[in-house]
Enzyme design. Structure first.
Site, PDB file in Angstrom:
ATOM      1  N   ASP A 132       1.493   1.613   3.677  1.00  0.00           N
ATOM      2  CA  ASP A 132       2.337  -0.213   4.216  1.00  0.00           C
ATOM      3  C   ASP A 132       2.936   0.175   5.669  1.00  0.00           C
ATOM      4  O   ASP A 132       3.911   1.207   6.276  1.00  0.00           O
ATOM      5  CB  ASP A 132       2.469  -0.777   3.792  1.00  0.00           C
ATOM      6  CG  ASP A 132       3.776  -0.075   2.648  1.00  0.00           C
ATOM      7  OD1 ASP A 132       4.143   0.878   2.929  1.00  0.00           O
ATOM      8  OD2 ASP A 132       3.976  -0.791   1.307  1.00  0.00           O
TER       9      ASP A 132
ATOM     10  N   ASN B 138       8.794  -7.068  -8.541  1.00  0.00           N
ATOM     11  CA  ASN B 138       7.033  -8.207  -8.815  1.00  0.00           C
ATOM     12  C   ASN B 138       5.966  -7.516  -9.211  1.00  0.00           C
ATOM     13  O   ASN B 138       4.769  -8.029  -9.772  1.00  0.00           O
ATOM     14  CB  ASN B 138       7.061  -8.907  -8.250  1.00  0.00           C
ATOM     15  CG  ASN B 138       6.072  -8.618  -6.929  1.00  0.00           C
ATOM     16  OD1 ASN B 138       6.553  -7.029  -6.336  1.00  0.00           O
ATOM     17  ND2 ASN B 138       6.086  -9.578  -5.492  1.00  0.00           N
TER      18      ASN B 138
ATOM     19  N   HIS C  84       4.463  -4.729  -7.448  1.00  0.00           N
ATOM     20  CA  HIS C  84       3.439  -4.914  -5.832  1.00  0.00           C
ATOM     21  C   HIS C  84       3.179  -3.065  -6.028  1.00  0.00           C
ATOM     22  O   HIS C  84       4.600  -2.288  -6.551  1.00  0.00           O
ATOM     23  CB  HIS C  84       4.024  -5.807  -4.741  1.00  0.00           C
ATOM     24  CG  HIS C  84       4.799  -4.800  -4.411  1.00  0.00           C
ATOM     25  ND1 HIS C  84       6.232  -6.296  -3.895  1.00  0.00           N
ATOM     26  CD2 HIS C  84       5.259  -4.395  -3.945  1.00  0.00           C
ATOM     27  CE1 HIS C  84       7.274  -5.648  -3.046  1.00  0.00           C
ATOM     28  NE2 HIS C  84       6.723  -4.020  -3.183  1.00  0.00           N
TER      29      HIS C  84
ATOM     30  N   GLU D 125       0.682  -7.665  -3.365  1.00  0.00           N
ATOM     31  CA  GLU D 125       1.449  -8.408  -3.962  1.00  0.00           C
ATOM     32  C   GLU D 125       0.542  -8.830  -5.141  1.00  0.00           C
ATOM     33  O   GLU D 125      -0.710  -9.428  -5.156  1.00  0.00           O
ATOM     34  CB  GLU D 125       1.847  -9.792  -2.962  1.00  0.00           C
ATOM     35  CG  GLU D 125       3.023  -9.641  -2.022  1.00  0.00           C
ATOM     36  CD  GLU D 125       4.027  -8.745  -2.499  1.00  0.00           C
ATOM     37  OE1 GLU D 125       4.639  -9.086  -3.615  1.00  0.00           O
ATOM     38  OE2 GLU D 125       5.285  -9.470  -1.551  1.00  0.00           O
TER      39      GLU D 125
HETATM   40  C1  GLP Z   1       8.657  -1.882  -0.286  1.00  0.00           C
HETATM   41  C2  GLP Z   1       7.193  -0.611  -0.257  1.00  0.00           C
HETATM   42  C3  GLP Z   1       6.211  -0.492  -1.612  1.00  0.00           C
HETATM   43  C4  GLP Z   1       7.980   0.109  -2.489  1.00  0.00           C
HETATM   44  C5  GLP Z   1       8.940  -1.287  -2.866  1.00  0.00           C
HETATM   45  C6  GLP Z   1      10.114  -0.600  -3.870  1.00  0.00           C
HETATM   46  O1  GLP Z   1       7.825  -3.134  -0.530  1.00  0.00           O
HETATM   47  N1  GLP Z   1       6.160  -1.126   0.882  1.00  0.00           N
HETATM   48  O2  GLP Z   1       6.161   0.621  -1.786  1.00  0.00           O
HETATM   49  O3  GLP Z   1       7.588   1.187  -2.974  1.00  0.00           O
HETATM   50  O4  GLP Z   1       9.689  -1.813  -1.665  1.00  0.00           O
HETATM   51  O5  GLP Z   1      11.181  -0.236  -3.327  1.00  0.00           O
HETATM   52  P1  GLP Z   1      11.905   0.608  -3.409  1.00  0.00           P
HETATM   53  O6  GLP Z   1      12.120   1.848  -3.866  1.00  0.00           O
HETATM   54  O7  GLP Z   1      13.721   0.098  -2.340  1.00  0.00           O
HETATM   55  O8  GLP Z   1      12.356  -0.671  -4.884  1.00  0.00           O
END
Ligand code: GLP
Length: 239
Positions: free
Chosen positions: A66, A134, A136, A141
């Site tokens: 993404d 959440n 995702h 989402e």
């Molecule tokens: C973002 C990314 C996700 C990732 C998530 C969790 O929203 N788009 O791909 O898994 O954050 O991030 P973190 O690993 O910093 O908790």
């Protein structure tokens, strides 16, 4: 979905690294990559091994999950910058073989279509995933159809707040992103989903043993034939 619980973050990263090492032995490996703080330990291990000459990414292609919409090119919180600085620039990967969606395309629908056809030609040998608080995955989402392909999303408030720690203020966090869809993720040959820390415990529970529902995007991984969830003890607290 197979579940592996490790003692701590470092062990989680090592377990993921072992799988990546194995995958890299296949003929034309394609790594599906994620951003966020969770895969940083894994990327450090890959970078270290490349530096020592124990590993090479010369023959590897990558596709990222993404990208934020509208951050200027080179912005420190853009996912292209994240990947360059935390992984690509520290390895011998050919940068022209690394693909991240373009969050600055003039025609976003055309960019989604372009990325999607790229994914149809480049099936991930393994897809690395983190998980949002959440549930995702990528930026899919809750409520995103399991049949979704690459698309534009409006980020939920919780996601913007979770990611605000990387920006000067919440107002700077983009409101939209472009993400691989859930069916693009499920198309990967193997999936490795990583989670660390107490703040992920509820999302991990819902993903691993909750009902398979579009309300928890990560729960779809229960239906993948070769998915492993690697979590540290804190994130596994509710399992
Ligand atoms: C973002 C990314 C996700 C990732 C998530 C969790 O929203 N788009 O791909 O898994 O954050 O991030 P973190 O690993 O910093 O908790």
């Amino acid at each position: 979905m197979k579940v592996t619980v490790t003692q701590n973050y470092d062990e989680m990263s090592k377990a993921a690294y072992k799988i990546v090492q194995e995958v890299l032995k296949c003929q034309n490996p394609i790594l599906g990559l994620a951003t966020g703080s969770t895969p940083l330990g894994l990327y450090a291990l890959i970078s270290e091994a490349c530096k020592k000459g124990d590993l090479s990414l010369k023959h590897v292609k990558s596709v990222n999950l993404d990208e934020y919409i509208g951050l200027p090119k080179g912005h420190k919180e853009s996912y292209r910058y994240f990947m360059d600085t935390n992984l690509f620039d520290k390895t011998d990967i050919d940068k022209s073989s690394t693909y991240v969606p373009n969050g600055n395309a003039e025609d976003m629908q055309a960019e989604c279509d372009r990325y999607n056809s790229l994914l149809n030609r480049m099936r991930q040998s393994v897809q690395i995933l983190g998980i949002g608080g959440n549930g995702h995955i990528g930026f899919n989402e809750p409520g995103t159809p399991f049949s979704s392909v690459t698309h534009l999303v409006d980020l939920q408030e919780r996601t913007r707040q979770d990611n605000a720690r990387f920006f000067n203020s919440i107002d700077e966090v983009p409101r939209q992103a472009i993400t691989m869809g859930i069916s693009n993720i499920m198309n990967a040959e193997r999936i490795v989903i990583l989670a660390s820390g107490k703040s992920k415990a509820e999302a991990v529970r819902a993903a691993a043993i909750g009902e398979v529902s579009e309300q928890c995007p990560a729960s779809v991984l229960q239906k993948h034939p070769d998915a492993v969830l690697i979590v540290d003890e804190a994130a596994a607290e509710l399992l």
